[in-house]
Scaffold this active site. Structure first.
Site, PDB file in Angstrom:
ATOM      1  N   SER A  33       1.269  -3.358  48.768  1.00 37.01           N
ATOM      2  CA  SER A  33       0.509  -4.527  49.124  1.00 37.01           C
ATOM      3  C   SER A  33      -0.523  -4.741  47.287  1.00 37.01           C
ATOM      4  O   SER A  33      -0.630  -3.814  47.336  1.00 37.01           O
ATOM      5  CB  SER A  33      -0.366  -3.630  49.928  1.00 37.01           C
ATOM      6  OG  SER A  33       0.197  -3.873  51.161  1.00 37.01           O
ATOM      7  N   HIS A  65       3.549  -8.667  50.897  1.00 35.69           N
ATOM      8  CA  HIS A  65       5.366  -7.647  50.422  1.00 35.69           C
ATOM      9  C   HIS A  65       5.983  -9.144  50.688  1.00 35.69           C
ATOM     10  O   HIS A  65       6.957  -9.881  51.601  1.00 35.69           O
ATOM     11  CB  HIS A  65       5.242  -7.176  51.919  1.00 35.69           C
ATOM     12  CG  HIS A  65       4.395  -5.486  51.609  1.00 35.69           C
ATOM     13  ND1 HIS A  65       5.194  -4.716  50.485  1.00 35.69           N
ATOM     14  CD2 HIS A  65       4.087  -5.512  52.129  1.00 35.69           C
ATOM     15  CE1 HIS A  65       4.185  -3.824  50.668  1.00 35.69           C
ATOM     16  NE2 HIS A  65       3.229  -4.807  51.294  1.00 35.69           N
ATOM     17  N   HIS A  87       8.191  -0.374  55.300  1.00 31.96           N
ATOM     18  CA  HIS A  87       7.083   0.858  55.777  1.00 31.96           C
ATOM     19  C   HIS A  87       8.163   1.648  56.794  1.00 31.96           C
ATOM     20  O   HIS A  87       8.262   0.881  57.555  1.00 31.96           O
ATOM     21  CB  HIS A  87       6.145   0.448  56.467  1.00 31.96           C
ATOM     22  CG  HIS A  87       5.083   0.084  54.690  1.00 31.96           C
ATOM     23  ND1 HIS A  87       5.052  -1.473  54.311  1.00 31.96           N
ATOM     24  CD2 HIS A  87       4.510   0.624  53.881  1.00 31.96           C
ATOM     25  CE1 HIS A  87       4.845  -1.393  53.141  1.00 31.96           C
ATOM     26  NE2 HIS A  87       4.173  -0.553  53.034  1.00 31.96           N
ATOM     27  N   TYR A  89       5.519   2.398  59.427  1.00 27.12           N
ATOM     28  CA  TYR A  89       5.588   1.564  60.890  1.00 27.12           C
ATOM     29  C   TYR A  89       6.029   0.397  60.528  1.00 27.12           C
ATOM     30  O   TYR A  89       5.491   0.565  62.320  1.00 27.12           O
ATOM     31  CB  TYR A  89       4.199   1.429  60.986  1.00 27.12           C
ATOM     32  CG  TYR A  89       4.015   0.407  58.830  1.00 27.12           C
ATOM     33  CD1 TYR A  89       3.813  -0.650  59.223  1.00 27.12           C
ATOM     34  CD2 TYR A  89       2.913   1.251  58.568  1.00 27.12           C
ATOM     35  CE1 TYR A  89       3.717  -1.236  57.885  1.00 27.12           C
ATOM     36  CE2 TYR A  89       2.341   0.437  57.029  1.00 27.12           C
ATOM     37  CZ  TYR A  89       2.877  -0.501  57.245  1.00 27.12           C
ATOM     38  OH  TYR A  89       2.476  -1.752  56.083  1.00 27.12           O
ATOM     39  N   GLU A  90       6.604  -0.314  60.116  1.00 26.27           N
ATOM     40  CA  GLU A  90       8.033  -1.258  60.483  1.00 26.27           C
ATOM     41  C   GLU A  90       8.721  -0.828  61.889  1.00 26.27           C
ATOM     42  O   GLU A  90       8.969  -2.193  62.528  1.00 26.27           O
ATOM     43  CB  GLU A  90       8.382  -2.353  60.015  1.00 26.27           C
ATOM     44  CG  GLU A  90       7.830  -2.831  58.993  1.00 26.27           C
ATOM     45  CD  GLU A  90       8.003  -3.253  57.333  1.00 26.27           C
ATOM     46  OE1 GLU A  90       9.015  -4.418  57.548  1.00 26.27           O
ATOM     47  OE2 GLU A  90       7.601  -2.621  57.145  1.00 26.27           O
ATOM     48  N   ALA A 117      -0.895   0.214  47.056  1.00 31.88           N
ATOM     49  CA  ALA A 117      -2.310   0.259  47.285  1.00 31.88           C
ATOM     50  C   ALA A 117      -2.956   1.294  47.779  1.00 31.88           C
ATOM     51  O   ALA A 117      -2.251   1.745  49.497  1.00 31.88           O
ATOM     52  CB  ALA A 117      -2.978  -0.948  48.319  1.00 31.88           C
ATOM     53  N   ASN A 229      -9.449  -0.192  48.265  1.00 31.43           N
ATOM     54  CA  ASN A 229     -11.340   0.605  49.782  1.00 31.43           C
ATOM     55  C   ASN A 229     -11.007   1.929  48.894  1.00 31.43           C
ATOM     56  O   ASN A 229     -10.484   2.883  49.522  1.00 31.43           O
ATOM     57  CB  ASN A 229     -10.607   0.282  50.547  1.00 31.43           C
ATOM     58  CG  ASN A 229      -9.204   1.303  51.182  1.00 31.43           C
ATOM     59  OD1 ASN A 229      -8.546   0.391  51.184  1.00 31.43           O
ATOM     60  ND2 ASN A 229      -9.356   1.854  52.006  1.00 31.43           N
TER      61      ASN A 229
HETATM   62  N1  HPA Z   1      -5.670   4.178  55.035  1.00 33.31           N
HETATM   63  C1  HPA Z   1      -4.317   4.336  54.362  1.00 33.31           C
HETATM   64  N2  HPA Z   1      -3.758   3.674  53.731  1.00 33.31           N
HETATM   65  C2  HPA Z   1      -4.330   2.580  52.911  1.00 33.31           C
HETATM   66  C3  HPA Z   1      -5.740   1.898  52.628  1.00 33.31           C
HETATM   67  C4  HPA Z   1      -6.208   3.193  53.592  1.00 33.31           C
HETATM   68  O1  HPA Z   1      -7.753   3.345  53.126  1.00 33.31           O
HETATM   69  N3  HPA Z   1      -6.095   1.744  51.651  1.00 33.31           N
HETATM   70  C5  HPA Z   1      -4.666   0.980  51.507  1.00 33.31           C
HETATM   71  N4  HPA Z   1      -3.724   1.902  51.663  1.00 33.31           N
END
Ligand code: HPA
Length: 266
Positions: A33, A65, A87, A89-90, A117, A229
């Site tokens: 991502s 993606h 992923h 989770y898909e 990411a 983040n």
């Molecule tokens: N948690 C899980 N997956 C992630 C995060 C996160 O804070 N940031 C980017 N992918």
């Protein structure tokens, strides 16, 4: 895992070589991502096709993606770049998650760069937009791509040699342990406190199963997280996928330059 998974990867690798002008690759990269702009910064595509033209690949269902595979010549290295990944989770299971890696292995690739990411769990030393080299992982997905009694050593899951090569390029790079959860919900603040106690520096929803598949196939892995983040509960701010993608765009130039230098040095 039944042998079909490996046979499907073999046929995808054959299709890849037929469909692309190149038939050997020095390295494969998976762009997570927000990493697509960094791939663009590596230079023009010599060739690019939708992954869905290859056996066993499905359209990635996540914004950010792209779902293509691209060939880029970087210096005298030929890179096979997957823009997007599947992923867990898909909901399609583990096989599609590692199919790109098995396809690259079947195409003869022995060096794999996995990017993602991640949330940073150590705001003491992390900032949004920082790349962090993955030194090790916690597979908390509850899954493993290998089935049957194949006992793959994971002591050097993330190649120390590749990490030191990248640190020679950018000595300011930090290293950290990446914890993978299945997602797709982000973590709770309590889960982040647990992960910190377990030794996680980064948290995300990808990479670890691909690393296991790559190590099973004998490839060396370089993993790089982009801290998009600070993890849940550590700043008081809610998490947002758009923020994750924006952090990727903002860091694209630095990430592209880093990857370009790393590929030249491999
Ligand atoms: N948690 C899980 N997956 C992630 C995060 C996160 O804070 N940031 C980017 N992918």
């Amino acid at each position: 895992m039944s042998n079909d998974a490996y046979e499907l990867a073999r046929s995808a690798a054959d299709a890849l070589k037929r469909r692309l002008t190149a038939d050997s690759f020095d390295v494969a990269l998976v762009m997570g991502s927000g990493w697509v702009p960094a791939a663009n910064a590596l230079g023009a595509a010599a060739d690019e096709i939708p992954v869905t033209e290859l056996p066993g690949f499905a359209e990635p269902g996540v914004p950010g993606h792209a779902g293509t595979v691209r060939v880029v010549e970087v210096g005298n290295r030929r890179a096979l770049i997957f823009l997007g990944r599947t992923h867990l989770y898909e909901g399609r299971g583990v096989r599609p998650v590692v199919h790109g890696i098995r396809t690259a292995l079947a195409a003869g690739v022995r060096t794999i760069v996995l990017t993602n990411a991640a949330g940073g769990t150590r705001p003491e030393w992390q900032k949004v937009g920082d790349p962090v080299l993955i030194s090790d992982h916690l597979n908390l997905t509850g899954h493993n791509p290998i089935s049957g009694p194949t006992f793959v050593d994971m002591t050097e899951a993330y190649s120390p040699a590749l990490r030191s090569l990248v640190k020679d390029i950018d000595p300011s790079l930090a290293e950290g342990v990446y914890a993978a959860l299945p997602g797709p919900s982000y973590e709770t603040p309590a889960e982040i406190r647990m992960l910190r106690m377990m030794g996680a520096d980064l948290v995300g929803m990808s990479t670890v199963l691909e690393t296991i598949a790559a190590r099973e196939g004998g490839a060396d892995v370089l993993g790089i997280s982009l801290v998009t983040n600070i993890a849940a509960g550590l700043t008081g701010e809610p998490l947002d996928h758009q923020e994750v993608l924006a952090a990727g765009r903002a860091a694209a130039e630095r990430m592209g330059a880093l990857l370009g230098k790393a590929l030249r040095a491999l």
